[in-house]
Write a protein that holds these residues in place. Sequence first.
Motif, PDB file in Angstrom:
ATOM      1  N   ARG A  54      41.264  45.434  48.191  1.00 29.24           N
ATOM      2  CA  ARG A  54      40.738  46.568  47.416  1.00 29.24           C
ATOM      3  C   ARG A  54      41.203  47.851  48.086  1.00 29.24           C
ATOM      4  NH1 ARG A  54      35.013  47.070  46.581  1.00 29.24           N
ATOM      5  NH2 ARG A  54      35.542  47.698  44.469  1.00 29.24           N
ATOM      6  N   TYR A  55      41.622  48.830  47.277  1.00 22.92           N
ATOM      7  CA  TYR A  55      42.035  50.100  47.862  1.00 22.92           C
ATOM      8  C   TYR A  55      41.668  51.269  46.949  1.00 22.92           C
ATOM      9  CZ  TYR A  55      46.171  50.343  44.789  1.00 22.92           C
ATOM     10  OH  TYR A  55      47.006  50.419  43.715  1.00 22.92           O
ATOM     11  N   GLY A  56      41.525  52.428  47.575  1.00 26.25           N
ATOM     12  CA  GLY A  56      41.186  53.654  46.873  1.00 26.25           C
ATOM     13  C   GLY A  56      40.910  54.738  47.893  1.00 26.25           C
ATOM     14  N   GLU A  57      40.285  55.831  47.433  1.00 28.09           N
ATOM     15  CA  GLU A  57      39.941  56.916  48.345  1.00 28.09           C
ATOM     16  C   GLU A  57      38.893  56.449  49.352  1.00 28.09           C
ATOM     17  OE1 GLU A  57      37.965  61.217  47.774  1.00 28.09           O
ATOM     18  OE2 GLU A  57      39.696  60.809  46.479  1.00 28.09           O
ATOM     19  N   LYS A  58      37.892  55.710  48.863  1.00 28.23           N
ATOM     20  CA  LYS A  58      36.879  55.129  49.743  1.00 28.23           C
ATOM     21  C   LYS A  58      36.456  53.781  49.163  1.00 28.23           C
ATOM     22  CE  LYS A  58      34.211  55.060  53.274  1.00 28.23           C
ATOM     23  NZ  LYS A  58      34.863  54.576  54.476  1.00 28.23           N
ATOM     24  N   VAL A  59      36.530  52.740  49.986  1.00 25.62           N
ATOM     25  CA  VAL A  59      36.181  51.382  49.571  1.00 25.62           C
ATOM     26  C   VAL A  59      35.092  50.880  50.512  1.00 25.62           C
ATOM     27  CG1 VAL A  59      37.030  49.024  49.224  1.00 25.62           C
ATOM     28  CG2 VAL A  59      38.533  50.962  48.750  1.00 25.62           C
ATOM     29  N   TYR A  60      34.033  50.328  49.953  1.00 24.49           N
ATOM     30  CA  TYR A  60      32.901  49.912  50.771  1.00 24.49           C
ATOM     31  C   TYR A  60      32.821  48.407  51.006  1.00 24.49           C
ATOM     32  CZ  TYR A  60      31.432  54.696  50.136  1.00 24.49           C
ATOM     33  OH  TYR A  60      31.406  56.063  50.144  1.00 24.49           O
ATOM     34  N   SER A  61      33.457  47.611  50.174  1.00 25.46           N
ATOM     35  CA  SER A  61      33.356  46.158  50.294  1.00 25.46           C
ATOM     36  C   SER A  61      34.693  45.523  49.924  1.00 25.46           C
ATOM     37  CB  SER A  61      32.270  45.637  49.355  1.00 25.46           C
ATOM     38  OG  SER A  61      32.350  44.238  49.218  1.00 25.46           O
ATOM     39  N   PRO A  62      35.038  44.404  50.562  1.00 27.72           N
ATOM     40  CA  PRO A  62      36.292  43.738  50.210  1.00 27.72           C
ATOM     41  C   PRO A  62      36.174  42.763  49.039  1.00 27.72           C
ATOM     42  CG  PRO A  62      35.305  42.636  52.068  1.00 27.72           C
ATOM     43  CD  PRO A  62      34.412  43.817  51.744  1.00 27.72           C
ATOM     44  N   ILE A  63      34.984  42.542  48.534  1.00 27.42           N
ATOM     45  CA  ILE A  63      34.770  41.492  47.533  1.00 27.42           C
ATOM     46  C   ILE A  63      35.020  42.007  46.113  1.00 27.42           C
ATOM     47  CG2 ILE A  63      33.110  39.822  46.606  1.00 27.42           C
ATOM     48  CD1 ILE A  63      34.022  39.323  49.535  1.00 27.42           C
ATOM     49  N   VAL A  64      35.697  41.189  45.321  1.00 30.72           N
ATOM     50  CA  VAL A  64      35.975  41.484  43.914  1.00 30.72           C
ATOM     51  C   VAL A  64      35.184  40.497  43.067  1.00 30.72           C
ATOM     52  CG1 VAL A  64      37.761  41.599  42.130  1.00 30.72           C
ATOM     53  CG2 VAL A  64      38.307  42.262  44.499  1.00 30.72           C
ATOM     54  N   ASP A  65      34.419  41.015  42.114  1.00 26.32           N
ATOM     55  CA  ASP A  65      33.635  40.157  41.226  1.00 26.32           C
ATOM     56  C   ASP A  65      34.411  39.829  39.957  1.00 26.32           C
ATOM     57  OD1 ASP A  65      31.297  39.943  42.811  1.00 26.32           O
ATOM     58  OD2 ASP A  65      30.622  41.915  42.127  1.00 26.32           O
ATOM     59  N   LYS A  66      33.903  38.870  39.208  1.00 27.47           N
ATOM     60  CA  LYS A  66      34.525  38.495  37.936  1.00 27.47           C
ATOM     61  C   LYS A  66      34.639  39.715  37.031  1.00 27.47           C
ATOM     62  CE  LYS A  66      33.306  33.643  37.995  1.00 27.47           C
ATOM     63  NZ  LYS A  66      32.601  32.536  37.358  1.00 27.47           N
ATOM     64  N   GLY A  67      35.787  39.822  36.361  1.00 30.82           N
ATOM     65  CA  GLY A  67      36.023  40.920  35.429  1.00 30.82           C
ATOM     66  C   GLY A  67      36.438  42.226  36.089  1.00 30.82           C
ATOM     67  N   GLU A  68      36.686  42.227  37.408  1.00 28.53           N
ATOM     68  CA  GLU A  68      37.002  43.474  38.110  1.00 28.53           C
ATOM     69  C   GLU A  68      38.449  43.584  38.606  1.00 28.53           C
ATOM     70  OE1 GLU A  68      32.678  44.678  40.040  1.00 28.53           O
ATOM     71  OE2 GLU A  68      34.251  43.956  41.367  1.00 28.53           O
ATOM     72  N   ALA A  69      39.204  42.512  38.606  1.00 31.21           N
ATOM     73  CA  ALA A  69      40.545  42.546  39.206  1.00 31.21           C
ATOM     74  C   ALA A  69      41.552  43.251  38.303  1.00 31.21           C
ATOM     75  CB  ALA A  69      41.024  41.127  39.508  1.00 31.21           C
ATOM     76  N   ASP A  70      42.247  44.207  38.869  1.00 31.69           N
ATOM     77  CA  ASP A  70      43.339  44.869  38.169  1.00 31.69           C
ATOM     78  C   ASP A  70      44.572  43.969  38.150  1.00 31.69           C
ATOM     79  OD1 ASP A  70      42.376  47.821  37.764  1.00 31.69           O
ATOM     80  OD2 ASP A  70      41.760  47.264  39.791  1.00 31.69           O
ATOM     81  N   PHE A  71      44.729  43.205  39.242  1.00 36.56           N
ATOM     82  CA  PHE A  71      45.861  42.291  39.374  1.00 36.56           C
ATOM     83  C   PHE A  71      45.389  40.977  39.981  1.00 36.56           C
ATOM     84  CE2 PHE A  71      47.638  46.545  39.950  1.00 36.56           C
ATOM     85  CZ  PHE A  71      48.661  46.550  39.015  1.00 36.56           C
ATOM     86  N   ILE A  72      45.988  39.899  39.535  1.00 40.04           N
ATOM     87  CA  ILE A  72      45.877  38.616  40.217  1.00 40.04           C
ATOM     88  C   ILE A  72      47.303  38.191  40.539  1.00 40.04           C
ATOM     89  CG2 ILE A  72      45.285  36.169  40.025  1.00 40.04           C
ATOM     90  CD1 ILE A  72      42.948  36.982  38.217  1.00 40.04           C
ATOM     91  N   VAL A  73      47.535  37.923  41.813  1.00 39.66           N
ATOM     92  CA  VAL A  73      48.831  37.423  42.265  1.00 39.66           C
ATOM     93  C   VAL A  73      48.600  35.968  42.630  1.00 39.66           C
ATOM     94  CG1 VAL A  73      50.664  37.644  43.972  1.00 39.66           C
ATOM     95  CG2 VAL A  73      49.477  39.697  43.145  1.00 39.66           C
ATOM     96  N   SER A  74      49.278  35.063  41.938  1.00 47.56           N
ATOM     97  CA  SER A  74      49.022  33.646  42.132  1.00 47.56           C
ATOM     98  C   SER A  74      50.272  32.893  42.563  1.00 47.56           C
ATOM     99  CB  SER A  74      48.465  33.016  40.856  1.00 47.56           C
ATOM    100  OG  SER A  74      48.196  31.651  41.064  1.00 47.56           O
ATOM    101  N   PHE A  75      50.108  32.097  43.603  1.00 50.57           N
ATOM    102  CA  PHE A  75      51.194  31.280  44.130  1.00 50.57           C
ATOM    103  C   PHE A  75      51.435  30.032  43.292  1.00 50.57           C
ATOM    104  CE2 PHE A  75      50.233  33.919  47.637  1.00 50.57           C
ATOM    105  CZ  PHE A  75      51.328  33.909  48.486  1.00 50.57           C
ATOM    106  N   GLU A  76      50.532  29.767  42.352  1.00 51.68           N
ATOM    107  CA  GLU A  76      50.578  28.490  41.652  1.00 51.68           C
ATOM    108  C   GLU A  76      49.888  28.646  40.308  1.00 51.68           C
ATOM    109  OE1 GLU A  76      49.616  24.424  40.602  1.00 51.68           O
ATOM    110  OE2 GLU A  76      48.140  25.969  41.005  1.00 51.68           O
TER     111      GLU A  76
END
Length: 190
Positions: A54-76
């Motif tokens: 997660r990145y931005g001006e200020k980020v408080y937690s590393p966890i991403v919940d369902k429906g929040e990902a801008d990108f998914i990078v998948s190896f498989e």
Amino acid sequence: MSVTNILIVGVGGQGALLASKTLGQVLLDAGYDVKVSEVHGMSQRGGSVVTYVRYGEKVYSPIVDKGEADFIVSFEMLEAARYADYLKKDGQIVVNTQQIDPMPVITGAAEYPTNLDQLMKEKGIKVDALDCLTLAQQAGTSKAVNIVLMGRLSRYMDFTEDKWLSAIEKLVKPQFLEVNKKAFKLGRGE
């Protein structure tokens, strides 16, 4: 500025850690507040793994919940489908077309699902599927799938190629640097 959320998903032993470190380095070098989770899951070869970035001006937690990902990078492919519900409505999946059989498929208890990229597209998901394994082999090593994926992701992000290559230079051992730079460029489509 809002926070951008990225999931890196795959199977243990594929290089998700280097991929998340590379992405994190690009973001730090660009001056963002960055939170990268540890690799969650079976990090030994064969288990499902996920890393949150997660990145931005200020980020408080590393966890991403369902429906929040801008990108998914998948190896498989199966892992992309498994985590697709984490993607925002207008999010983007970047996926390696490689298929790695999970244990139920190996034991004969299940069959590997077919046409997963097409099924996701039919649900309105933006999927960029690329044969990253073949491109990594063209670069010189099958172990560079992670950097091929970073190259592909870079097409969707507002960071110059030089920023990405600089991050790779900081993280990759000198003897593997040229192979990884080539892998990045092949993933980017150059």
